[in-house]
Design a protein around this motif. Structure first.
Motif, PDB file in Angstrom:
ATOM      1  N   LYS A 118       0.826  -1.210   0.000  1.00 48.49           N
ATOM      2  CA  LYS A 118       0.000   0.000   0.000  1.00 48.49           C
ATOM      3  C   LYS A 118       0.859   1.257   0.000  1.00 48.49           C
ATOM      4  CE  LYS A 118      -3.647   2.310   2.635  1.00 48.49           C
ATOM      5  NZ  LYS A 118      -4.511   2.252   3.843  1.00 48.49           N
ATOM      6  N   LEU A 119       1.946   1.219   0.777  1.00 47.28           N
ATOM      7  CA  LEU A 119       2.817   2.384   0.898  1.00 47.28           C
ATOM      8  C   LEU A 119       3.486   2.711  -0.428  1.00 47.28           C
ATOM      9  CD1 LEU A 119       4.288   4.495   2.692  1.00 47.28           C
ATOM     10  CD2 LEU A 119       5.986   2.721   3.198  1.00 47.28           C
ATOM     11  N   GLU A 120       3.989   1.695  -1.119  1.00 45.73           N
ATOM     12  CA  GLU A 120       4.741   1.924  -2.355  1.00 45.73           C
ATOM     13  C   GLU A 120       3.937   1.629  -3.629  1.00 45.73           C
ATOM     14  OE1 GLU A 120       8.601   0.266  -2.517  1.00 45.73           O
ATOM     15  OE2 GLU A 120       9.022   0.530  -0.382  1.00 45.73           O
ATOM     16  N   GLN A 121       2.678   1.195  -3.447  1.00 48.22           N
ATOM     17  CA  GLN A 121       1.770   0.959  -4.565  1.00 48.22           C
ATOM     18  C   GLN A 121       2.341  -0.058  -5.567  1.00 48.22           C
ATOM     19  OE1 GLN A 121       0.659   4.747  -6.227  1.00 48.22           O
ATOM     20  NE2 GLN A 121      -0.109   5.543  -4.291  1.00 48.22           N
ATOM     21  N   TYR A 122       2.638  -1.254  -5.063  1.00 49.95           N
ATOM     22  CA  TYR A 122       3.111  -2.340  -5.923  1.00 49.95           C
ATOM     23  C   TYR A 122       2.391  -3.624  -5.527  1.00 49.95           C
ATOM     24  CZ  TYR A 122       5.943  -4.132  -2.026  1.00 49.95           C
ATOM     25  OH  TYR A 122       6.356  -4.647  -0.841  1.00 49.95           O
ATOM     26  N   LYS A 123       2.625  -4.683  -6.292  1.00 52.21           N
ATOM     27  CA  LYS A 123       2.099  -6.001  -5.988  1.00 52.21           C
ATOM     28  C   LYS A 123       3.257  -6.977  -5.864  1.00 52.21           C
ATOM     29  CE  LYS A 123      -2.397  -5.426  -8.235  1.00 52.21           C
ATOM     30  NZ  LYS A 123      -3.343  -5.954  -9.267  1.00 52.21           N
ATOM     31  N   ASN A 124       3.133  -7.899  -4.915  1.00 48.54           N
ATOM     32  CA  ASN A 124       4.192  -8.865  -4.650  1.00 48.54           C
ATOM     33  C   ASN A 124       4.629  -9.615  -5.899  1.00 48.54           C
ATOM     34  OD1 ASN A 124       5.445  -9.747  -1.943  1.00 48.54           O
ATOM     35  ND2 ASN A 124       3.408  -9.062  -1.331  1.00 48.54           N
ATOM     36  N   GLU A 125       3.644 -10.056  -6.693  1.00 51.28           N
ATOM     37  CA  GLU A 125       3.988 -10.859  -7.859  1.00 51.28           C
ATOM     38  C   GLU A 125       4.822 -10.078  -8.884  1.00 51.28           C
ATOM     39  OE1 GLU A 125      -0.517  -9.909  -8.123  1.00 51.28           O
ATOM     40  OE2 GLU A 125       0.965 -10.477  -6.590  1.00 51.28           O
ATOM     41  N   ASP A 126       4.711  -8.716  -8.872  1.00 46.26           N
ATOM     42  CA  ASP A 126       5.502  -7.909  -9.802  1.00 46.26           C
ATOM     43  C   ASP A 126       6.942  -7.716  -9.314  1.00 46.26           C
ATOM     44  OD1 ASP A 126       3.278  -7.618 -11.412  1.00 46.26           O
ATOM     45  OD2 ASP A 126       2.635  -5.766 -10.431  1.00 46.26           O
ATOM     46  N   PHE A 127       7.134  -7.793  -7.992  1.00 45.38           N
ATOM     47  CA  PHE A 127       8.455  -7.541  -7.410  1.00 45.38           C
ATOM     48  C   PHE A 127       9.284  -8.810  -7.228  1.00 45.38           C
ATOM     49  CE2 PHE A 127       8.732  -3.188  -5.147  1.00 45.38           C
ATOM     50  CZ  PHE A 127       8.200  -2.561  -6.265  1.00 45.38           C
ATOM     51  N   LYS A 128       8.611  -9.962  -7.045  1.00 47.42           N
ATOM     52  CA  LYS A 128       9.327 -11.192  -6.708  1.00 47.42           C
ATOM     53  C   LYS A 128      10.390 -11.545  -7.742  1.00 47.42           C
ATOM     54  CE  LYS A 128       6.036 -13.583  -3.729  1.00 47.42           C
ATOM     55  NZ  LYS A 128       5.099 -14.726  -3.574  1.00 47.42           N
ATOM     56  N   GLY A 129      11.585 -11.888  -7.223  1.00 49.77           N
ATOM     57  CA  GLY A 129      12.689 -12.310  -8.069  1.00 49.77           C
ATOM     58  C   GLY A 129      13.487 -11.182  -8.688  1.00 49.77           C
ATOM     59  N   LYS A 130      13.118  -9.920  -8.403  1.00 45.83           N
ATOM     60  CA  LYS A 130      13.840  -8.790  -8.987  1.00 45.83           C
ATOM     61  C   LYS A 130      14.794  -8.182  -7.970  1.00 45.83           C
ATOM     62  CE  LYS A 130      10.276  -7.657 -12.361  1.00 45.83           C
ATOM     63  NZ  LYS A 130       9.365  -6.629 -12.903  1.00 45.83           N
ATOM     64  N   HIS A 131      15.900  -7.645  -8.472  1.00 48.30           N
ATOM     65  CA  HIS A 131      16.911  -7.056  -7.600  1.00 48.30           C
ATOM     66  C   HIS A 131      16.452  -5.688  -7.127  1.00 48.30           C
ATOM     67  CE1 HIS A 131      20.865  -5.607  -6.227  1.00 48.30           C
ATOM     68  NE2 HIS A 131      21.168  -6.898  -6.112  1.00 48.30           N
ATOM     69  N   VAL A 132      16.923  -5.301  -5.934  1.00 51.12           N
ATOM     70  CA  VAL A 132      16.524  -4.023  -5.355  1.00 51.12           C
ATOM     71  C   VAL A 132      16.876  -2.853  -6.278  1.00 51.12           C
ATOM     72  CG1 VAL A 132      18.664  -3.819  -4.020  1.00 51.12           C
ATOM     73  CG2 VAL A 132      16.631  -2.570  -3.285  1.00 51.12           C
ATOM     74  N   LEU A 133      17.991  -2.971  -7.011  1.00 52.56           N
ATOM     75  CA  LEU A 133      18.393  -1.877  -7.900  1.00 52.56           C
ATOM     76  C   LEU A 133      17.532  -1.817  -9.177  1.00 52.56           C
ATOM     77  CD1 LEU A 133      22.287  -2.050  -7.581  1.00 52.56           C
ATOM     78  CD2 LEU A 133      20.707  -0.436  -6.494  1.00 52.56           C
ATOM     79  N   GLU A 134      16.856  -2.954  -9.482  1.00 51.57           N
ATOM     80  CA  GLU A 134      15.904  -2.940 -10.604  1.00 51.57           C
ATOM     81  C   GLU A 134      14.586  -2.287 -10.187  1.00 51.57           C
ATOM     82  OE1 GLU A 134      15.447  -6.618 -13.006  1.00 51.57           O
ATOM     83  OE2 GLU A 134      16.825  -7.497 -11.524  1.00 51.57           O
ATOM     84  N   LEU A 135      14.278  -2.389  -8.909  1.00 51.98           N
ATOM     85  CA  LEU A 135      12.981  -1.926  -8.425  1.00 51.98           C
ATOM     86  C   LEU A 135      12.976  -0.438  -8.094  1.00 51.98           C
ATOM     87  CD1 LEU A 135      12.192  -4.907  -6.023  1.00 51.98           C
ATOM     88  CD2 LEU A 135      11.307  -4.540  -8.335  1.00 51.98           C
TER      89      LEU A 135
END
Length: 553
Positions: A118-135
């Motif tokens: 909610k804070l960053e307006q994302y969904k888990n499935e979109d973030f999973k497996g990606k590096h912090v610098l990609e996000l």
């Protein structure tokens, strides 16, 4: 699936034929808990039907995640406690107000809780497996996660400013911690808050302070609670302790005790202490339900089911989400037991005249004043019905087995009467208390309450002491009491019956002597038991005896 703790093998009829314990799981149960179930149907043992996609079951107040494997000659059920713990941990993280993100040791995203989404307006499935610098669009040295992974040290309350995927710039207060197992790092977790989250936490704190400072009860229900049970005996303390543990489960409870012991008080207290306390508590006196109306009262009716019928909810529908208390359950006929059993097993029913099934989530608490094993031998109670309603059994001892509760109960009932009728405080005379302690109390606590009410009404409005002569005649003429008094030494009888003190101090000392002597006589000179009944230490009683010149009998 997590590590397997227990394996249950069943035959083609789904009857338990073998139990295999892994590790130390056998120690989790009392002796022969599961072995007694060999040959029983699997759904009866675990209280629910097995599904192919798995689920959670409860055995002896322990929860397991299960996986079902169907086989040629039956099937195997694999049980794991770790699986349930993982689910519970995830549910716990979801309730945290702060955002939580977990990364692996290389900086790749694993999980974010709903507050973070909610804070960053994302969904888990979109973030999973990606590096912090990609996000995130940020410099490496200003990333809390990368700092923690690089240094393997915590970072507390650091202000981070970065752009999220949609281009929005966020400023958050972050704290990060390395996730280590046996000194080896496997990842890192970051807790993030912005101004809105901090305001939310502040609001929760403010509400908590208001609640703590408030003298109002969080619930205005009129049901009894465990705090309403007046007692001092160890037996009742144990029952209350066990009752509180039972309250947190959904297991069926059978409360057994003689008439007047307080079965409904225990049932209401279990409901009031349980997570269902804000849902209905429907109490049913089964002995008062007419046979021909039993089904319609329990299951409800549809309009047109019979002449004059209207659409009406039954007890099960009324109690949905809450508790049904079935008092005098031993009075239900065998035919009705079978119909109730079906509802308890399937957790659904049909109204009379209805065509659709109605699901029900109801906790059953039953009460009986008869021995169910004798009733089963007499074929008045079905075995399967008894075992379904008596997952947990609570036996309430009769009042004569917990005599130390008599003084405190008598004082409680008398004080309530004084408050109700605006009378001055009345105390119980030692001779009257001795008579109460010596009586056998076949009617238990309810009879004691009626005796105190009788004495209260018999005494005049100016009375300050409830005397022996104020008690009912059958208490005064009780064989146990008159026989006991007849055996007292003369010097003690005179001490008890002397009512001519010279002044206030002598009156107080005489009254104190009478109480102590009565207690010593009752317990045959046992100072420890007398002190316990009088609510004082052994040393305090010995001091008072010495002060008042009372020798040990």
């Amino acid at each position: 699936m997590a590590i397997v703790d227990i394996i249950l093998k069943v035959d083609h009829e789904l009857r338990l034929k073998e139990i295999i314990y892994m590790g130390e799981s056998k120690k989790w149960f009392s002796d022969k808990t599961l072995y007694r179930a060999i040959g029983e149907k699997l759904d009866y043992i675990i209280g629910t039907s097995i599904t192919s996609d798995g689920g959670i079951i409860e055995i002896e107040n322990k929860f397991f995640k299960y996986q079902w494997i169907e086989e040629k000659n039956g099937g195997t059920l694999y049980l794991s406690r770790d699986g349930v713990l993982l689910d519970l941990y995830e549910q716990t993280i979801k309730q945290v107000a702060e955002g939580i993100q977990i990364f692996d040791k290389n900086g790749y995203f694993i999980y974010g809780n709903p507050a973070s989404e909610k804070l960053e307006q994302y969904k888990n499935e979109d973030f999973k497996g990606k590096h912090v610098l990609e996000l995130y669009d940020l410099r490496e040295e200003y990333s809390t996660i990368l700092t923690v992974l690089r240094t393997q040290n915590p970072v507390a309350s650091r202000c981070d400013r970065f752009k999220v995927k949609n281009g929005k710039t966020l400023t958050t207060i972050n704290s990060g911690y390395p996730l280590k197992i046996k000194d080896r790092i496997y990842g890192a977790v970051v807790f993030e808050s912005d101004l809105s989250v901090l305001k939310q936490i502040k609001k929760r704190t403010f509400n908590l302070e208001n609640y703590v400072e408030s003298n109002q009860s969080p619930s205005d229900d009129s049901l009894y609670t465990f705090d309403d049970i007046v007692h001092t005996s160890k037996g009742m303390k144990d029952i209350i302790y066990f009752g509180k543990k039972v309250s947190l489960t959904d297991s069926s409870v059978l409360v057994v005790g003689a008439t007047g012991t307080g079965k409904e008080l225990i049932a209401q207290s279990i409901h009031s202490f349980s997570p269902r306390r804000h849902k209905p508590f429907i109490d049913v006196n089964c002995g008062a339900v007419p046979y021909n109306l039993f089904e319609s009262m329990f299951f409800g009716t549809e309009k047109g089911a019979f002449t004059g019928s209207v659409t009406k909810k039954g007890f099960f529908e009324m109690a949905d989400g809450g508790t049904i208390f079935l008092d005098e359950i031993n009075s239900i006929s065998m035919e009705m037991q079978a119909k109730l059993l079906r509802v308890l097993q399937e957790k659904r029913f049909q109204r009379i005249g209805g065509t659709k099934y109605i699901q029900c989530d109801v906790r059953i608490i039953a009460a009986s004043n008869e021995d169910f094993f004798q009733l089963m031998e007499e074929q008045k109670v079905r075995q399967d019905f008894y075992y379904r309603i008596s997952t947990i059994k609570i036996n309430i001892p009769p009042l004569q087995e917990r005599r130390e509760d008599i003084p405190i109960l008598a004082e409680y009932f008398l004080k309530n009467l004084c408050n109700q009728y605006n009378r001055r405080e009345i105390i119980i005379a030692p001779q009257a208390l001795t008579a109460l302690l010596e009586y056998s109390w076949p009617g238990n606590v309810r009879e004691l309450q009626h005796v105190i009410e009788y004495g209260f009404n018999r005494a005049s409005e100016e009375t300050e002491i409830l005397e022996f002569q104020h008690l009912p005649d059958y208490i005064q003429s009780s064989k146990s009491y008159t026989h006991k008094t007849a055996q007292l030494p003369k010097e003690f009888v005179s001490e008890v019956t002397d009512t001519n003190p010279k002044n206030f101090q002598e009156q107080m000392e005489l009254y104190e002597r009478r109480i102590i002597i009565d207690s010593l006589i009752l317990y045959k000179g046992n100072i420890t038991q007398s002190a316990k009944t009088l609510g004082m230490s052994r040393q305090s009683l010995q001091y008072r005896m010495k002060k008042l010149g009372i020798s040990n009998m």
